[in-house]
Structure formats: structure tokens, C-alpha cells
Design an enzyme around this catalytic site. Structure first.
Site, PDB file in Angstrom:
ATOM      1  N   GLU A 148       0.805  -1.239   0.000  1.00 57.83           N
ATOM      2  CA  GLU A 148       0.000   0.000   0.000  1.00 57.83           C
ATOM      3  C   GLU A 148       0.830   1.278   0.000  1.00 57.83           C
ATOM      4  OE1 GLU A 148      -2.698  -0.565   3.293  1.00 57.83           O
ATOM      5  OE2 GLU A 148      -3.621  -2.311   2.365  1.00 57.83           O
ATOM      6  N   ASN A 162       2.138  -5.231  -3.094  1.00 59.39           N
ATOM      7  CA  ASN A 162       0.731  -5.555  -2.816  1.00 59.39           C
ATOM      8  C   ASN A 162      -0.055  -4.268  -2.556  1.00 59.39           C
ATOM      9  OD1 ASN A 162      -1.220  -7.734  -2.151  1.00 59.39           O
ATOM     10  ND2 ASN A 162      -1.183  -6.881  -0.090  1.00 59.39           N
ATOM     11  N   HIS A 177     -10.383  -6.049  -2.572  1.00 62.46           N
ATOM     12  CA  HIS A 177     -11.459  -5.793  -1.607  1.00 62.46           C
ATOM     13  C   HIS A 177     -12.567  -5.036  -2.348  1.00 62.46           C
ATOM     14  CE1 HIS A 177      -9.171  -7.152   1.840  1.00 62.46           C
ATOM     15  NE2 HIS A 177      -8.174  -6.358   1.524  1.00 62.46           N
ATOM     16  N   GLU A 184      -6.244 -10.720  -1.300  1.00 63.58           N
ATOM     17  CA  GLU A 184      -7.086 -10.468  -0.121  1.00 63.58           C
ATOM     18  C   GLU A 184      -8.561 -10.391  -0.518  1.00 63.58           C
ATOM     19  OE1 GLU A 184      -5.641  -7.052   2.085  1.00 63.58           O
ATOM     20  OE2 GLU A 184      -3.550  -7.638   1.789  1.00 63.58           O
ATOM     21  N   ASP A 232     -12.300 -10.211  -1.051  1.00 61.53           N
ATOM     22  CA  ASP A 232     -13.627 -10.261  -0.438  1.00 61.53           C
ATOM     23  C   ASP A 232     -14.523  -9.322  -1.224  1.00 61.53           C
ATOM     24  OD1 ASP A 232     -12.785  -7.777   0.655  1.00 61.53           O
ATOM     25  OD2 ASP A 232     -12.522  -8.617   2.661  1.00 61.53           O
TER      26      ASP A 232
HETATM   27  O1  G3I Z   1      -6.082  -8.036  18.949  1.00 63.78           O
HETATM   28  C1  G3I Z   1      -6.531  -6.755  19.391  1.00 63.78           C
HETATM   29  C2  G3I Z   1      -7.399  -6.887  20.624  1.00 63.78           C
HETATM   30  O2  G3I Z   1      -6.628  -7.400  21.678  1.00 63.78           O
HETATM   31  C3  G3I Z   1      -7.968  -5.517  20.965  1.00 63.78           C
HETATM   32  O3  G3I Z   1      -8.841  -5.645  22.043  1.00 63.78           O
HETATM   33  C4  G3I Z   1      -8.697  -4.923  19.793  1.00 63.78           C
HETATM   34  C5  G3I Z   1      -9.219  -3.523  20.079  1.00 63.78           C
HETATM   35  O4  G3I Z   1      -9.133  -2.685  18.976  1.00 63.78           O
HETATM   36  O5  G3I Z   1      -7.815  -4.849  18.682  1.00 63.78           O
HETATM   37  C6  G3I Z   1      -7.315  -6.115  18.273  1.00 63.78           C
HETATM   38  O6  G3I Z   1      -6.445  -5.943  17.180  1.00 63.78           O
HETATM   39  C7  G3I Z   1      -7.062  -5.625  15.954  1.00 63.78           C
HETATM   40  C8  G3I Z   1      -6.649  -6.682  14.934  1.00 63.78           C
HETATM   41  O7  G3I Z   1      -7.153  -6.341  13.670  1.00 63.78           O
HETATM   42  C9  G3I Z   1      -7.162  -8.086  15.288  1.00 63.78           C
HETATM   43  O8  G3I Z   1      -8.561  -8.100  15.275  1.00 63.78           O
HETATM   44  C10 G3I Z   1      -6.599  -4.260  15.507  1.00 63.78           C
HETATM   45  O9  G3I Z   1      -7.103  -3.265  16.377  1.00 63.78           O
HETATM   46  C11 G3I Z   1      -7.076  -3.991  14.105  1.00 63.78           C
HETATM   47  O10 G3I Z   1      -6.463  -2.770  13.650  1.00 63.78           O
HETATM   48  C12 G3I Z   1      -6.659  -5.112  13.180  1.00 63.78           C
HETATM   49  O11 G3I Z   1      -7.202  -4.849  11.899  1.00 63.78           O
HETATM   50  C13 G3I Z   1      -6.562  -5.512  10.836  1.00 63.78           C
HETATM   51  C14 G3I Z   1      -6.124  -4.483   9.821  1.00 63.78           C
HETATM   52  O12 G3I Z   1      -5.585  -5.126   8.673  1.00 63.78           O
HETATM   53  C15 G3I Z   1      -5.047  -3.583  10.399  1.00 63.78           C
HETATM   54  O13 G3I Z   1      -4.590  -2.685   9.468  1.00 63.78           O
HETATM   55  C16 G3I Z   1      -7.533  -6.493  10.211  1.00 63.78           C
HETATM   56  O14 G3I Z   1      -7.759  -7.565  11.137  1.00 63.78           O
HETATM   57  C17 G3I Z   1      -6.968  -7.066   8.919  1.00 63.78           C
HETATM   58  O15 G3I Z   1      -7.953  -7.815   8.259  1.00 63.78           O
HETATM   59  C18 G3I Z   1      -6.537  -5.931   8.014  1.00 63.78           C
HETATM   60  O16 G3I Z   1      -5.958  -6.479   6.857  1.00 63.78           O
HETATM   61  C19 G3I Z   1      -5.581  -5.533   5.855  1.00 63.78           C
HETATM   62  C20 G3I Z   1      -4.327  -6.037   5.196  1.00 63.78           C
HETATM   63  O17 G3I Z   1      -3.305  -6.271   6.132  1.00 63.78           O
HETATM   64  C21 G3I Z   1      -3.835  -5.071   4.138  1.00 63.78           C
HETATM   65  N1  G3I Z   1      -4.888  -4.754   3.179  1.00 63.78           N
HETATM   66  C22 G3I Z   1      -6.153  -4.323   3.764  1.00 63.78           C
HETATM   67  C23 G3I Z   1      -6.666  -5.330   4.788  1.00 63.78           C
HETATM   68  C24 G3I Z   1      -8.007  -4.931   5.342  1.00 63.78           C
HETATM   69  O18 G3I Z   1      -7.932  -3.725   6.049  1.00 63.78           O
END
Ligand code: G3I
Length: 302
Positions: free
Chosen positions: A127, A169, A206, A235, A237
Site C-alpha cells: 500500500e 501488494n 477488496h 485479499e 472479499d
Molecule cells: O487483537 C486486538 C485486541 O486485543 C484488541 O482488544 C482490539 C481492540 O481494537 O484490537 C485487536 O487488534 C485488531 C486486529 O485487527 C485483530 O482483530 C486491531 O485493532 C485492528 O487494527 C486489526 O485490523 C486488521 C487491519 O488489517 C489492520 O490494518 C484487520 O484484522 C486485517 O484484516 C486488516 O488487513 C488488511 C491487510 O493487512 C492489508 N490490506 C487491507 C486489509 C483490510 O484492512
């Protein structure tokens, strides 16, 4: 064939999934993932904040949970991701200039050494291009170290693990008419002309109402492949999980010989980062959605 992975393998492709380490104890989740897919991406566990929470102190606990689960279940692994403006640990967010540049290099070396020879594809840079109509780079602390940071990342990665395919990516680069797509295309063309080591481009895919699937995706995949790189759908969806759109994406990959495979960004809708859009192939109870059947049929030849 009766599973996505086996059906894709008929074409020399893989069908992958993003896995979250903390869901592997969920038996419904783990059994679907083990049965259907033959490529795995860690949804968050190989990111910078997860693998180097303190500078120079690497932590692969959760990344290895996913890696080991994948290998024990006969799957390959895509690495995601080494250099990104987001999900940086606090110590990295506070760096700039040559110190940040060196930290990026050290991070790439540290993570790739741990997995040397074990990762099929690495998302080396994620990105790095701006949204909107500029076609230019995204502003970030990494970009402000000098716009050569991307090629430095790729050269570092090649030296760290010569056996991994090295990918750029990004999202919203699926539509051939979009400025962001053209910006990335120009970079890849330039890298190939100058011998910067890049092997593949990952199209996150996405798709939603703001960035819908367009049938010119196949043109995009073909044009990038013609530059001499592999392409992958990394990725996937789709908001609402239209069976027809899912099938179209599968057919686009199958139509381009350099398309390595497809990864969906989660197992069930309830596992998705945008679960309210019900974008995936399995219902929350683990049953198969119509989109699943459409994908399987497309992989099986119609
Ligand atoms: O694990 C913690 C948890 O302990 C806490 O209580 C909670 C509160 O916010 O956060 C949890 O972590 C989160 C994590 O996902 C697991 O669920 C993070 O805040 C959250 O920011 C994180 O989001 C991820 C995101 O990337 C971060 O940028 C998404 O799961 C994940 O699907 C997403 O994936 C990205 C790719 O890496 C890049 N392309 C886009 C894609 C979708 O956004």
C-alpha cells in the site's frame, strides 16, 4: 474436485485464505481452513508491529503458530507484510530519515531470516500508492525517507531470501482505468527495466460499492503479467458475496497464465474485517454460501 484448493490445483493455481492465530482453536474454523485451502496468509501476525514490537527484539510466537499450522496441514505460506505505512510499532512511528530507513532494512532482514526458504511469496511492500487521481505515492514516514525506499526494500529482500517470490501488494489497483493502477504499473515497469528485483504484484481485491469489480480486471492482470511479473489475488472479499462476481474473479485469474492463485481474506463472514458486508464464502455457522459453489464450479471448469 470437491475442495477449493484441489480444484485450483487442476490449473496449477492455489486457493488460499487469511488465517488469524487466535481463531485456530475454533474447531469449525480450523476444519474448514484445513479442508478447503492450500495457501495461507497471516491476517495480522507477520506485520511489523507483531514481529518487532521493540526495536531489534523479534517475536514470532503468533506468526509461527500460523506458519506451523499451515505446514502441518500441507499448505504453503504467503508472507504479509514487511514494509508498510500502517501497523508500525510505536518505536518505528517515531523514527524518520536514515534511522527509519535502517530500521526498515533491519526489519526485513530479521523477519526474512527467520523464515528463510519457507515462504512462497512475500508482500515486501504494502500500500505505497495514494488513493485518488494522482497516481503518485502515498505520503508516509517511509516515503519521506526518499522515494527509493521501495526499491531498497526489494533489494534487501532478495538478498535475505533468494527463494521467495517478492511482491508489491495494494488495493484499488484492479481497475485498469484508475490512476492508482497506472501509477503502480509505471513503477513495476521501471523496476523491471532497471533490474530492481520484483517478482509479483498482489491485487488485494477488496471489492465493494465504492470500488466495485470491473471486468477490465482481466486486462489489468494481463498488462502487469506482460511486464514480466507474476500476479496474484491476495485479499479477496466482495461486499454481498455475489456468486457471479466471485466466479468472474476466478475466471480472470484462470485466463492469465501468470496468475499464481487466489486468496480470500478470511473463512466465514464472522471472521471478516468487514463482517457487516458478508463478503466471504462461508456463513457464520460454517455452511457454504452460494458464492462458495460459484467459485468451486468456476475452478472445476464451469
Ligand atoms: O487483537 C486486538 C485486541 O486485543 C484488541 O482488544 C482490539 C481492540 O481494537 O484490537 C485487536 O487488534 C485488531 C486486529 O485487527 C485483530 O482483530 C486491531 O485493532 C485492528 O487494527 C486489526 O485490523 C486488521 C487491519 O488489517 C489492520 O490494518 C484487520 O484484522 C486485517 O484484516 C486488516 O488487513 C488488511 C491487510 O493487512 C492489508 N490490506 C487491507 C486489509 C483490510 O484492512
Amino acid at each position: 474436485e470437491s475442495t477449493l484448493g484441489a480444484a485450483a490445483a487442476q490449473h496449477g493455481r492455489y486457493f488460499g485464505v487469511a488465517i488469524a492465530a487466535n481463531r485456530l482453536n475454533d474447531s469449525t474454523y480450523a476444519s474448514i481452513a484445513a479442508r478447503e485451502f492450500n495457501m495461507v496468509t497471516a491476517e495480522n501476525e507477520m506485520k511489523i508491529d507483531a514481529t518487532e514490537p521493540n526495536r531489534g527484539q523479534f517475536n514470532f510466537t503468533n506468526a509461527d503458530r500460523i506458519y506451523n499450522w499451515a505446514v502441518q496441514n500441507g499448505k504453503q505460506v504467503r508472507g504479509h507484510t514487511l514494509a508498510w505505512y500502517s501497523q508500525q510499532p510505536g518505536w518505528m512511528q517515531s523514527l524518520s530519515g536514515s534511522a527509519l530507513r535502517q530500521a526498515m532494512i533491519d526489519h526485513i532482514n530479521g523477519v526474512m531470516a527467520h523464515y528463510k526458504g519457507k515462504i512462497a511469496q512475500w508482500d515486501v511492500v504494502n500500500e505505497a500508492f495514494a488513493d485518488g487521481n494522482s497516481g503518485g505515492r502515498r505520503d508516509s514516514n517511509l516515503e519521506r525517507t526518499g522515494s527509493d525506499w521501495i526499491e531498497v526494500a526489494f533489494r534487501t529482500a532478495r538478498n535475505a531470501d533468494p527463494n521467495a517470490k517478492l511482491c508489491y501488494n495494494d488495493y484499488n489497483i484492479e481497475n485498469w482505468n484508475w490512476a492508482k493502477t497506472q501509477g503502480v504499473y509505471r513503477m513495476v515497469k521501471d523496476f523491471k527495466q532497471r533490474g530492481v528485483p520484483i517478482d509479483c504484484v498482489g491485487f488485494q481485491s477488496h471489492f465493494n460499492s465504492g470500488s466495485p469489480y470491473d471486468s477490465n480486471f482481466r486486462t489489468t492482470l494481463s498488462e502487469f503479467a506482460a511486464l514480466g511479473v507474476d500476479v496474484a489475488i491476495t485479499e479477496l472479499d466482495i461486499q454481498g458475496a455475489s456468486p457471479n462476481t466471485y466466479a468472474a474473479v476466478v475466471n480472470d485469474c484462470l485466463a492469465v497464465s501468470r496468475c499464481l492463485g487466489i486468496t480470500v481474506w478470511g473463512v466465514r463472514d464472522s471472521d471478516s474485517w468487514r463482517s457487516e458486508q458478508t463478503p466471504l464464502l462461508f456463513n457464520n455457522d460454517g455452511s457454504k454460501k452460494q458464492a462458495y459453489t460459484a467459485v468451486l464450479n468456476a475452478l472445476n471448469g464451469g
